[in-house]
Design an enzyme around this catalytic site. Structure first.
Site, PDB file in Angstrom:
ATOM      1  N   ARG A 110       1.408   1.798  -5.998  1.00 52.49           N
ATOM      2  CA  ARG A 110       1.665   0.515  -4.355  1.00 52.49           C
ATOM      3  C   ARG A 110       0.487   0.115  -4.365  1.00 52.49           C
ATOM      4  NH1 ARG A 110       6.495   2.119  -2.193  1.00 52.49           N
ATOM      5  NH2 ARG A 110       5.817   1.070   0.159  1.00 52.49           N
TER       6      ARG A 110
ATOM      7  N   CYS B 175       0.711  -0.869  -0.158  1.00 53.35           N
ATOM      8  CA  CYS B 175      -0.366   0.099   0.084  1.00 53.35           C
ATOM      9  C   CYS B 175       1.090   1.341   0.306  1.00 53.35           C
ATOM     10  CB  CYS B 175      -0.744  -0.056   1.131  1.00 53.35           C
ATOM     11  SG  CYS B 175      -2.013  -1.742   1.351  1.00 53.35           S
TER      12      CYS B 175
ATOM     13  N   GLU C 284       9.432 -14.383 -19.805  1.00 54.76           N
ATOM     14  CA  GLU C 284       9.764 -13.363 -19.868  1.00 54.76           C
ATOM     15  C   GLU C 284       8.689 -12.516 -20.128  1.00 54.76           C
ATOM     16  OE1 GLU C 284       9.277 -11.291 -17.700  1.00 54.76           O
ATOM     17  OE2 GLU C 284       9.077  -9.654 -17.889  1.00 54.76           O
TER      18      GLU C 284
ATOM     19  N   TRP D 280      -3.923  -1.721  -1.774  1.00 54.83           N
ATOM     20  CA  TRP D 280      -3.777  -3.250  -1.727  1.00 54.83           C
ATOM     21  C   TRP D 280      -4.642  -4.217  -0.914  1.00 54.83           C
ATOM     22  CZ3 TRP D 280      -0.966  -7.651  -1.778  1.00 54.83           C
ATOM     23  CH2 TRP D 280      -0.706  -8.311  -2.967  1.00 54.83           C
TER      24      TRP D 280
ATOM     25  N   LYS E 273       5.006 -10.620 -18.895  1.00 55.64           N
ATOM     26  CA  LYS E 273       4.205  -9.572 -19.499  1.00 55.64           C
ATOM     27  C   LYS E 273       2.695  -9.780 -20.631  1.00 55.64           C
ATOM     28  CE  LYS E 273       6.103  -7.480 -17.889  1.00 55.64           C
ATOM     29  NZ  LYS E 273       7.341  -8.118 -16.774  1.00 55.64           N
TER      30      LYS E 273
ATOM     31  N   LYS F 119       2.955  -2.830  -7.625  1.00 53.19           N
ATOM     32  CA  LYS F 119       4.287  -2.604  -8.224  1.00 53.19           C
ATOM     33  C   LYS F 119       5.747  -3.823  -7.484  1.00 53.19           C
ATOM     34  CE  LYS F 119       7.492  -1.110 -10.913  1.00 53.19           C
ATOM     35  NZ  LYS F 119       7.367  -1.928 -12.100  1.00 53.19           N
TER      36      LYS F 119
ATOM     37  N   ASN G 215       1.204   0.341   5.891  1.00 53.73           N
ATOM     38  CA  ASN G 215       1.834  -0.773   4.927  1.00 53.73           C
ATOM     39  C   ASN G 215       2.119  -1.935   5.822  1.00 53.73           C
ATOM     40  OD1 ASN G 215       2.242  -2.111   2.617  1.00 53.73           O
ATOM     41  ND2 ASN G 215       4.311  -0.436   2.625  1.00 53.73           N
ATOM     42  N   GLY G 216       2.203  -3.083   5.456  1.00 49.18           N
ATOM     43  CA  GLY G 216       2.775  -4.002   5.945  1.00 49.18           C
ATOM     44  C   GLY G 216       1.383  -4.900   6.295  1.00 49.18           C
TER      45      GLY G 216
ATOM     46  N   HIS H 280       7.680 -32.578 -24.298  1.00 51.66           N
ATOM     47  CA  HIS H 280       7.379 -33.738 -22.797  1.00 51.66           C
ATOM     48  C   HIS H 280       5.879 -32.885 -22.476  1.00 51.66           C
ATOM     49  CE1 HIS H 280      11.370 -35.429 -23.214  1.00 51.66           C
ATOM     50  NE2 HIS H 280      11.616 -34.101 -23.627  1.00 51.66           N
TER      51      HIS H 280
ATOM     52  N   GLU I 147       0.297 -10.704 -16.806  1.00 53.52           N
ATOM     53  CA  GLU I 147      -0.353 -10.030 -15.893  1.00 53.52           C
ATOM     54  C   GLU I 147      -1.188  -8.602 -16.950  1.00 53.52           C
ATOM     55  OE1 GLU I 147       3.142  -8.822 -13.355  1.00 53.52           O
ATOM     56  OE2 GLU I 147       4.947  -8.520 -15.432  1.00 53.52           O
TER      57      GLU I 147
HETATM   58  C1  AGP Z   1       6.956  -7.879 -13.388  1.00 56.15           C
HETATM   59  O1  AGP Z   1       6.363  -7.176 -14.831  1.00 56.15           O
HETATM   60  C2  AGP Z   1       6.164  -7.996 -12.410  1.00 56.15           C
HETATM   61  N1  AGP Z   1       5.585  -7.018 -12.207  1.00 56.15           N
HETATM   62  C3  AGP Z   1       6.402  -8.942 -11.085  1.00 56.15           C
HETATM   63  O2  AGP Z   1       7.390 -10.102 -11.557  1.00 56.15           O
HETATM   64  C4  AGP Z   1       8.293  -8.459 -10.697  1.00 56.15           C
HETATM   65  O3  AGP Z   1       9.053  -8.368 -11.151  1.00 56.15           O
HETATM   66  C5  AGP Z   1       8.222  -9.304  -9.323  1.00 56.15           C
HETATM   67  O4  AGP Z   1       7.486  -8.577  -8.131  1.00 56.15           O
HETATM   68  C6  AGP Z   1      10.226  -8.224  -8.594  1.00 56.15           C
HETATM   69  O5  AGP Z   1       9.863  -7.160  -8.042  1.00 56.15           O
HETATM   70  P1  AGP Z   1      10.654  -6.261  -7.697  1.00 56.15           P
HETATM   71  O6  AGP Z   1      12.081  -6.428  -8.808  1.00 56.15           O
HETATM   72  O7  AGP Z   1      10.885  -4.998  -7.249  1.00 56.15           O
HETATM   73  O8  AGP Z   1      11.713  -7.225  -6.994  1.00 56.15           O
END
Ligand code: AGP
Length: 582
Positions: free
Chosen positions: A29, A2, A461, A71, A465, A577, A97-98, A484, A468
């Site tokens: 966030r 958050c 990767e 969040w 992308k 994020k 936050n936490g 496999h 998500e």
């Molecule tokens: C990737 O697009 C995502 N936002 C997520 O997988 C991100 O890479 C992951 O949460 C790691 O975040 P960080 O690099 O801030 O540790």
């Protein structure tokens, strides 16, 4: 995670609408709901809203105000669960936050002492616990300290007390900073909420608590401490969209500069870390895209004689017994706040392992735990998706790998060469093709991405992308794995994105042929067109940097898929994020 923010001034009030825009700058966030509390004489007034941050109903200005963007971790997205949370008597209003791990036990204790609760969050116990301790304390600060001693878990907290002209704060394992402006002080989860007001920042340490009013009082273990004021090294324009419609497209486009910027590193630091790597057992630990970046560079390390153990941070504790002072950790994190990674690093530190971070955010928790920090220098990455930070991480890891054989400049020269390819790949004309491809794929239920060697990481990767940001199911496979099992899923028209290197590409082209013969729609990402391709995206440049070059069109494809589907590419549902919960 958050976002929390508190504004305090004894001379200069802030318009509540302006304060809410400070909360909004933290909405990457978390964006389930938001709220704020301000002091109006000796009264605390609170407004809470669900959904995206808009203009507040409450008009006016205030000199003490705290705010939050949520969040959801504990409890559904409802107004009752939206922060700020107030104590039963409305004397205390608090944002957090936490995660409070012992919140149930504390809730029961407070209920036994006559308190009741309106929501389901862990946070709601904190203001009531402060109120409970106020019964036996000389001051709010004393009651706050007693409360902190009882909390188990992680927190960044700010709160208001109806009779105190102060904003109280505390930090444990969740980031908290203080922006120092000429006539106000701002306590915040991160600097984006106040960077357009001041670049002067105090990064609070774990265990710090205290208050701000016209002065800053910081304590740690009941002793007053002094924290240095630092200067933020980027300007506010970096945290704004500029001419772009979305941060995602802006940050994809910035890669023409950020890949190069990432390689501007202190050569003595790189040499020091490289020498350490040569004489250690090396563990590369990360999550999400940062993990994929590590996998993308694995081949380069192996080629230069080093076997890196690449491990998801959340699986790292199984390796604890193997760690010693002979172990070196490369911890990769854009935010420097991913809790799984922080926990992994803490485990490694208990075993005397050396910690080297590849990190983007100054002052983040990871930077304070590491022996050495390699900063990615890409500026703030606001879009929830990692784009420029991913390619920067790959570039830095390639630099480290080259340094193993004393050729650090090799990477730099090659990167100069690939920058002009990146320039094309991030251009409007290149994006025309991915826009067209997104029209073809927009109604797909499944998209598979396939690669071999370093491009297996590219495939992973790429799938991350796509899924998500467009919510289309996408899965990355190693070319060698297709037969496999996964090939059973291929039906007529199943889209398969295949990453084809310039050299030694016969195996992956055979995979493409096997998929095509079962009806797949083959999208080739390569230097040259091949007869198996139903659609081709041209990507020039050396195979060595394929994970940087070949991911860029897929970043753009993901962006356009989200736009086609009317989604917000910067704030995908359910994501934040940085994942500051396990
Ligand atoms: C990737 O697009 C995502 N936002 C997520 O997988 C991100 O890479 C992951 O949460 C790691 O975040 P960080 O690099 O801030 O540790």
């Amino acid at each position: 995670m958050c976002g929390i923010v508190g504004y305090s001034s004894t001379s200069n009030s802030i318009e509540l609408s302006e304060f809410v825009s400070m909360i909004k700058s933290l909405d990457y966030r978390g964006y389930d709901s938001w709220g704020f509390t301000f002091k109006d004489a000796d009264q605390l007034k609170t407004e809470k809203q669900l959904g995206k941050i808009e203009t507040p109903n409450q008009q006016g200005s205030a000199t003490f105000v705290i705010g939050h963007t949520r969040w959801a971790t504990h409890g559904k997205v409802t107004k009752d669960n939206t922060h700020p949370h107030t104590s039963n008597s409305n004397k205390i209003s608090l944002v957090h936050n936490g995660i409070i791990e012992n919140h149930q036990e504390l809730r029961n204790k407070l209920k036994d002492n006559g308190f009741n609760f309106y929501g389901e969050t862990d946070t709601e116990v904190i203001p009531n616990l402060i109120e409970f301790h106020l019964r036996t304390s000389e001051s709010v600060l004393e009651a706050f300290k007693k409360t902190l001693d009882e909390l188990k878990g992680t927190f960044a907290i700010t709160f208001l007390h109806d009779k105190s002209k102060k904003i109280f704060f505390a930090r444990r394992d969740s980031p908290l900073t203080i922006g120092v402006d000429k006539d106000s002080l701002i306590v915040s989860s991160d600097v984006t909420s106040f960077i357009d007001r001041t670049k002067k920042v105090i990064y609070l340490e774990d265990g710090d608590y205290g208050y701000i009013n016209s002065e800053i009082k910081i304590f740690n273990k009941e002793k007053e401490v002094h924290r240095e004021i630092s200067e933020i090294d980027w300007d506010v324009s970096k945290a704004k969209k500029g001419d772009f419609k979305h941060f995602m497209l802006k940050e994809i486009s910035e890669q023409v500069d950020t890949v190069k910027q990432a390689l501007i590193q202190d050569s003595k630091l790189i040499e020091k870390i490289t020498n350490e790597l040569k004489s250690s057992e090396v563990y590369i630990v990360a999550c999400g895209s940062s993990y994929n970046a590590a996998k993308a560079a694995e081949g380069e390390f192996l080629k230069n004689g080093l076997i890196p153990r690449i491990i998801h941070a959340h699986e790292f504790e199984q390796y604890e017994k193997f760690l010693s002072e002979k172990s070196t950790i490369i911890a990769i994190s854009q935010s420097g706040e991913t809790l799984d990674l922080i926990n992994a690093v803490k485990i490694a530190k208990t075993r005397e392992a050396k910690i080297n971070a590849i990190v983007n955010v100054q002052g983040s928790s990871l930077t304070r735990l590491s022996d050495n920090n390699i900063f990615m220098n890409v500026g703030p990455e606001i879009c929830v998706l990692s784009t420029k930070s991913y390619t920067a991480q790959v570039a830095i890891l390639m630099l480290l790998a080259s340094s193993l054989i004393n050729k650090p400049n090799e990477s730099k020269q090659e990167i100069e060469e690939i920058v002009r390819h990146i320039y094309y790949l991030t251009s409007e004309s290149a994006r025309k093709h991915t826009k067209e491809l997104s029209q073809i794929l927009r109604y797909s239920n499944h998209i598979f991405t396939i690669g071999r060697g370093r491009d297996y990481a590219t495939a992973m990767e790429a799938a991350l992308k796509i899924k998500e940001v467009s919510y289309i199911h996408a899965e990355g496979f190693a070319g060698g794995e297709i037969k496999h099992g996964p090939i059973a899923m291929i039906e007529h028209g199943t889209p398969c994105i295949v990453f084809v290197p310039n050299k030694n590409n016969q195996d992956i082209l055979s995979n493409a042929q096997e998929l095509k013969s079962r009806g797949a729609f083959i999208i080739g990402i390569s230097e040259k067109k091949d007869e198996t391709f139903d659609y081709w995206i041209k990507v020039l440049g050396p195979d060595k940097f394929s994970p940087i070059l070949r991911i860029i069109p897929i970043q753009a494809l993901s962006y356009y898929l989200a736009i086609m589907k009317g989604l917000d590419p910067d704030k995908p549902r359910n994501l934040a994020k940085s994942v500051t919960v396990k």
